[in-house]
Design an enzyme around this catalytic site. Structure first.
Site, short mmCIF file in Angstrom:
data_model
loop_
_atom_site.label_atom_id
_atom_site.label_comp_id
_atom_site.label_asym_id
_atom_site.label_seq_id
_atom_site.Cartn_x
_atom_site.Cartn_y
_atom_site.Cartn_z
N GLY A 56 16.49 22.03 27.48
CA GLY A 56 16.42 23.44 27.13
C GLY A 56 17.69 23.99 26.52
O GLY A 56 17.90 25.20 26.50
N SER A 84 14.28 25.30 30.24
CA SER A 84 13.68 23.97 30.34
C SER A 84 12.20 24.05 30.70
O SER A 84 11.42 23.19 30.30
CB SER A 84 14.44 23.12 31.35
OG SER A 84 14.47 23.72 32.62
N CYS A 116 29.28 16.73 32.76
CA CYS A 116 27.94 16.55 33.31
C CYS A 116 26.97 16.07 32.23
O CYS A 116 26.19 15.13 32.45
CB CYS A 116 27.46 17.86 33.92
SG CYS A 116 25.86 17.75 34.76
N MET A 121 14.16 19.20 33.63
CA MET A 121 13.77 20.51 34.14
C MET A 121 14.75 20.97 35.23
O MET A 121 14.80 20.39 36.31
CB MET A 121 12.34 20.46 34.68
CG MET A 121 11.30 20.09 33.62
SD MET A 121 9.60 20.05 34.28
CE MET A 121 9.35 21.80 34.64
N SER A 122 15.50 22.01 34.91
CA SER A 122 16.49 22.53 35.87
C SER A 122 15.91 23.58 36.80
O SER A 122 16.56 23.98 37.76
CB SER A 122 17.66 23.14 35.10
OG SER A 122 17.25 24.32 34.43
N GLY A 123 14.71 24.06 36.49
CA GLY A 123 14.12 25.13 37.27
C GLY A 123 14.29 26.49 36.63
O GLY A 123 13.78 27.50 37.11
N GLY A 124 15.04 26.55 35.51
CA GLY A 124 15.23 27.79 34.79
C GLY A 124 14.16 28.00 33.74
O GLY A 124 13.31 27.14 33.49
N LEU A 151 17.08 16.86 38.48
CA LEU A 151 18.18 16.17 39.16
C LEU A 151 18.69 17.01 40.32
O LEU A 151 19.00 18.18 40.15
CB LEU A 151 19.32 15.91 38.18
CG LEU A 151 18.98 15.14 36.91
CD1 LEU A 151 20.24 14.93 36.09
CD2 LEU A 151 18.33 13.81 37.23
N CYS A 183 27.88 25.24 38.60
CA CYS A 183 26.90 25.10 39.68
C CYS A 183 27.52 24.80 41.04
O CYS A 183 27.02 25.25 42.07
CB CYS A 183 25.86 24.04 39.32
SG CYS A 183 26.50 22.36 39.09
#
Length: 384
Positions: free
Chosen positions: A137, A26, A113, A20-23, A45, A209
């Site tokens: 995602g 995901s 990455c 989960m990236s927060g977007g 992460l 990022c």
């Protein structure tokens, strides 16, 4: 009996870790799997200091995004963990990015990455948590072919992320799931609204990022102050046209900001790190027909050697924003090279070349590698 993720067992007996990236993407993956009844665990992460990035727009894996991922997990009622991967990310991605730029290359840090932090370290963490799969995602599709999973381009080609996933190994691919591959971005956002997620209309991350506003040179100078060494700007015909403040300020194909004028449009043709030269020339000098690849990863389901020996026709994608084009895998000096049938402009060492078995949304990802050298018609790879 296989469940919707091609795994044995009922969803409620199947643990899935979601990256989960927060977007929105995901978050929807977590929501969809939770709604199907899977035992979902969210993992985020922290890849770099979120105190510095908390107000940065367009970033991921730091600051506000971590808070958003935590809020989504709470809304869905799933456990959520934040893992500190800062040192690993710096070593495997940021430092390698800087070193590649200093060497005159144009690196693709998102590949590194995925290759190291996300699909190696995080995948091991998912297994340690007792998960049967790691879901992300990314907009790609995968399905079982002869007992192993194969990767395909997504339905929404405008969102195709397969270019950044070519280095995924077969073992990793067998453990990964990509639930959004059959959806368009508008459909994903609609599902987020239906799930009541506040991130439904959140903007997508645009920049790399750790590179604010796309200012690569600023990041590299901060990490490697010695990288900004001056040198000559040289025409392909050998004329010295001027001076520059460091090759890290240039990329292959660049036209603006060269700082020289000769009465003709000039483009950066190549960067010579050893001599600190920026080589410029006319647009036609940018055309590339053959690429030598390194760190080749093959997930095409057959023997690479057999494919090369048979003169396999493929489709090659040399930039994330460009469509795949007809190509052939060939052998040169015992190594693998790719011939682009129509040629391509502005290809730089360090970029990825990803291979497919077709040009459309049903195309399978065969693998790919990083471009080590390029050549145009009538020249050798060594000369470039």
């Amino acid at each position: 009996m296989l469940n919707s993720l091609d795994l044995e067992g009922r969803p409620e007996d199947t643990r899935i870790v979601v990256a989960m990236s927060g977007g929105v993407d995901s978050s929807v993956v977590a929501g969809l799997l939770k709604r199907e009844g899977y035992d979902v665990v969210g993992v985020t992460l922290q890849l770099y200091d979120h105190g510095e990035a908390i107000h940065r727009k367009g970033a991921c894996c730091a600051g506000q995004d971590i808070h958003d991922a935590r809020d989504v997990a709470a809304r869905l009622g799933i456990p959520h963990y934040v893992l500190d991967y800062e040192s690993r990310f710096r070593e495997a991605v940021i430092d390698r990015f800087a070193e590649s730029y200093i060497a005159g290359e144009t690196p693709v840090p998102c590949v590194a990455c995925n290759q190291t932090v996300k699909f190696s370290d995080l995948l091991d963490t998912a297994r340690n948590l007792g998960a049967q799969a790691l879901a992300t995602g990314h907009y790609v599709r995968s399905r079982l072919v002869n007992g192993h999973r194969a990767m395909y381009r997504p339905v929404d080609l405008d969102r195709d992320q397969s270019y950044f996933l070519f280095a995924t190994t077969q073992d990793q691919l067998d453990f990964l799931r990509f639930p959004l591959g059959g959806l368009t971005k508008p459909e994903t956002r609609a599902i987020a609204r239906d799930l009541g997620l506040e991130v439904a209309d959140k903007h997508d991350s645009q920049d790399i990022c750790f590179v604010p506003q796309g200012k690569y040179a600023d990041v590299i100078e901060k990490l490697k102050p010695e990288a900004a060494a001056a040198g000559d700007i040289v025409h392909v015909d050998g004329r010295v046209l001027g001076r520059h403040a460091g090759i890290i300020h240039f990329t292959v194909g660049q036209r603006k900001g060269l700082g020289v004028a000769t009465g003709e449009p000039l483009f950066v043709i190549r960067l010579d790190a050893a001599s600190r030269q920026v080589v410029v020339g006319p647009r036609e000098a940018l055309i590339t027909h053959r690429l030598m690849l390194r760190d080749l990863n093959w997930i095409g389901g057959t023997s690479l050697d057999a494919e090369v020996d048979s003169g396999r026709m493929v489709f090659a994608k040399v930039r994330s924003s460009r469509p795949p084009q007809a190509a052939m895998i060939v052998r040169q000096d015992g190594r693998i090279a790719v011939e682009l049938l129509d040629g391509e402009q502005g290809i730089a060492p360090g970029q990825a070349c990803v291979l497919y078995d077709g040009p459309g949304d049903k195309a399978r990802v065969l693998g790919g590698g990083f471009i080590e050298a390029t050549a145009s018609l009538g020249t050798s790879l060594a000369a470039e």
